[in-house]
Scaffold this active site. Structure first.
Site, PDB file in Angstrom:
ATOM      1  N   ARG A   1      69.822  67.650  13.785  1.00 18.99           N
ATOM      2  CA  ARG A   1      71.276  67.589  13.815  1.00 18.99           C
ATOM      3  C   ARG A   1      71.874  68.989  13.597  1.00 18.99           C
ATOM      4  NH1 ARG A   1      74.436  62.483  11.335  1.00 18.99           N
ATOM      5  NH2 ARG A   1      74.756  63.577   9.380  1.00 18.99           N
TER       6      ARG A   1
ATOM      7  N   ARG B   1      80.831  52.697   0.595  1.00 20.09           N
ATOM      8  CA  ARG B   1      79.422  53.035   0.437  1.00 20.09           C
ATOM      9  C   ARG B   1      78.855  52.403  -0.826  1.00 20.09           C
ATOM     10  NH1 ARG B   1      79.436  58.170   3.533  1.00 20.09           N
ATOM     11  NH2 ARG B   1      77.326  58.931   3.798  1.00 20.09           N
TER      12      ARG B   1
HETATM   13  P1  AMP Z   1      78.782  61.558   5.643  1.00 18.15           P
HETATM   14  O1  AMP Z   1      79.283  62.627   6.537  1.00 18.15           O
HETATM   15  O2  AMP Z   1      79.522  60.231   5.824  1.00 18.15           O
HETATM   16  O3  AMP Z   1      77.303  61.354   5.705  1.00 18.15           O
HETATM   17  O4  AMP Z   1      79.128  62.005   4.146  1.00 18.15           O
HETATM   18  C1  AMP Z   1      78.609  63.206   3.596  1.00 18.15           C
HETATM   19  C2  AMP Z   1      78.618  63.122   2.085  1.00 18.15           C
HETATM   20  O5  AMP Z   1      79.966  62.909   1.606  1.00 18.15           O
HETATM   21  C3  AMP Z   1      77.820  61.967   1.476  1.00 18.15           C
HETATM   22  O6  AMP Z   1      76.443  62.272   1.365  1.00 18.15           O
HETATM   23  C4  AMP Z   1      78.506  61.823   0.132  1.00 18.15           C
HETATM   24  O7  AMP Z   1      78.116  62.830  -0.777  1.00 18.15           O
HETATM   25  C5  AMP Z   1      79.961  62.068   0.464  1.00 18.15           C
HETATM   26  N1  AMP Z   1      80.638  60.789   0.817  1.00 18.15           N
HETATM   27  C6  AMP Z   1      81.130  60.433   2.040  1.00 18.15           C
HETATM   28  N2  AMP Z   1      81.686  59.213   1.994  1.00 18.15           N
HETATM   29  C7  AMP Z   1      81.542  58.765   0.717  1.00 18.15           C
HETATM   30  C8  AMP Z   1      81.887  57.559   0.035  1.00 18.15           C
HETATM   31  N3  AMP Z   1      82.489  56.544   0.672  1.00 18.15           N
HETATM   32  N4  AMP Z   1      81.581  57.475  -1.278  1.00 18.15           N
HETATM   33  C9  AMP Z   1      80.975  58.471  -1.928  1.00 18.15           C
HETATM   34  N5  AMP Z   1      80.590  59.614  -1.340  1.00 18.15           N
HETATM   35  C10 AMP Z   1      80.870  59.784  -0.024  1.00 18.15           C
END
Ligand code: AMP
Length: 214
Positions: free
Chosen positions: A127, A88
């Site tokens: 969602r 990310r």
């Molecule tokens: P997601 O379900 O992929 O949208 O992730 C939910 C939350 O987890 C994000 O908004 C971040 O706070 C954290 N997160 C997930 N993947 C990452 C990553 N690769 N780097 C940093 N934070 C992450």
């Protein structure tokens, strides 16, 4: 086959990643799911991650990179994997490249599921997620069979804290500032493929399969 799914939060990359994992029999690795599982299990990592997640911010790279590198070095990843929500940031992408180079490998595809911001904000408000088993739904496009109840485990489905409208706006800002630069990063590596994520889910999947090959 080693695949990265790119796209704004709510672009549908998680749903697509799960289907890709099924079709090509490779593990689906979602950093968001890993953090949520840690949170549920009450680990230190989960507690630290929550502080950032609830504000729509990224969990720091030092908490994120090692856990992904560890996961992709496991046996079930030897024929490939699909990364969902990682990398990310540019430093995360560089850490991934460095780890793979060390073992003489590289990523094959970075698939960007492209959806405009307005569309994302509308989608995220619908969602719903099961906090028990992690299943995700949408009140219009993927409804539960019984309203408010998870099809898979029967627990309530809710609007996750990080899907609340103010948090979604923050997550989109963070996406544009920190994650969108990865599109150029992978374009330069000649592995970027874009699909129109505003199409129905089945069409998006069809477009991805066309890129990856049957
Ligand atoms: P997601 O379900 O992929 O949208 O992730 C939910 C939350 O987890 C994000 O908004 C971040 O706070 C954290 N997160 C997930 N993947 C990452 C990553 N690769 N780097 C940093 N934070 C992450």
């Amino acid at each position: 086959m080693k695949i990265i799914m790119l796209g704004a939060p709510g672009a549908g990359k998680g749903t697509q990643a799960k289907q890709i994992a099924d079709k090509y029999s490779i593990p689906h690795i979602s950093t968001g799911d890993i953090f949520r599982a840690n949170l549920k299990a009450g680990t230190e990592l989960g507690k630290k991650a929550k502080e950032y997640m609830d504000q729509g911010l990224l969990v720091p790279d030092e908490l994120t990179c090692d856990l992904v590198m560890d996961r992709i070095s496991q046996d079930d990843c030897k024929n490939g994997f699909v990364l969902d929500g990682f990398p990310r940031t540019i430093p995360q992408a560089e850490a991934l490249d460095a780890a793979l180079t060390k073992i003489g490998q590289k990523m094959d595809y970075a698939v960007d599921v492209d959806v405009p911001d307005d569309n994302i904000i509308n989608r995220m408000s619908g969602r719903r997620a099961c906090l028990n088993c992690g299943a995700t739904y949408h009140i219009v496009s993927i409804p539960t069979k019984t309203e408010g109840v998870c099809d898979r485990c029967g627990n309530p489905v809710v609007l996750r804290d990080d899907d609340q409208p103010e948090t979604v706006k923050k997550r989109l800002e963070v996406y544009h500032a920190q994650t969108q630069p990865l599109i150029d990063y992978y374009k330069k590596q000649n592995i970027l493929k874009s699909v129109d994520g505003t199409q129905p889910m089945e069409e998006v999947f069809r477009a991805i399969v066309e890129i990856l090959g049957a």
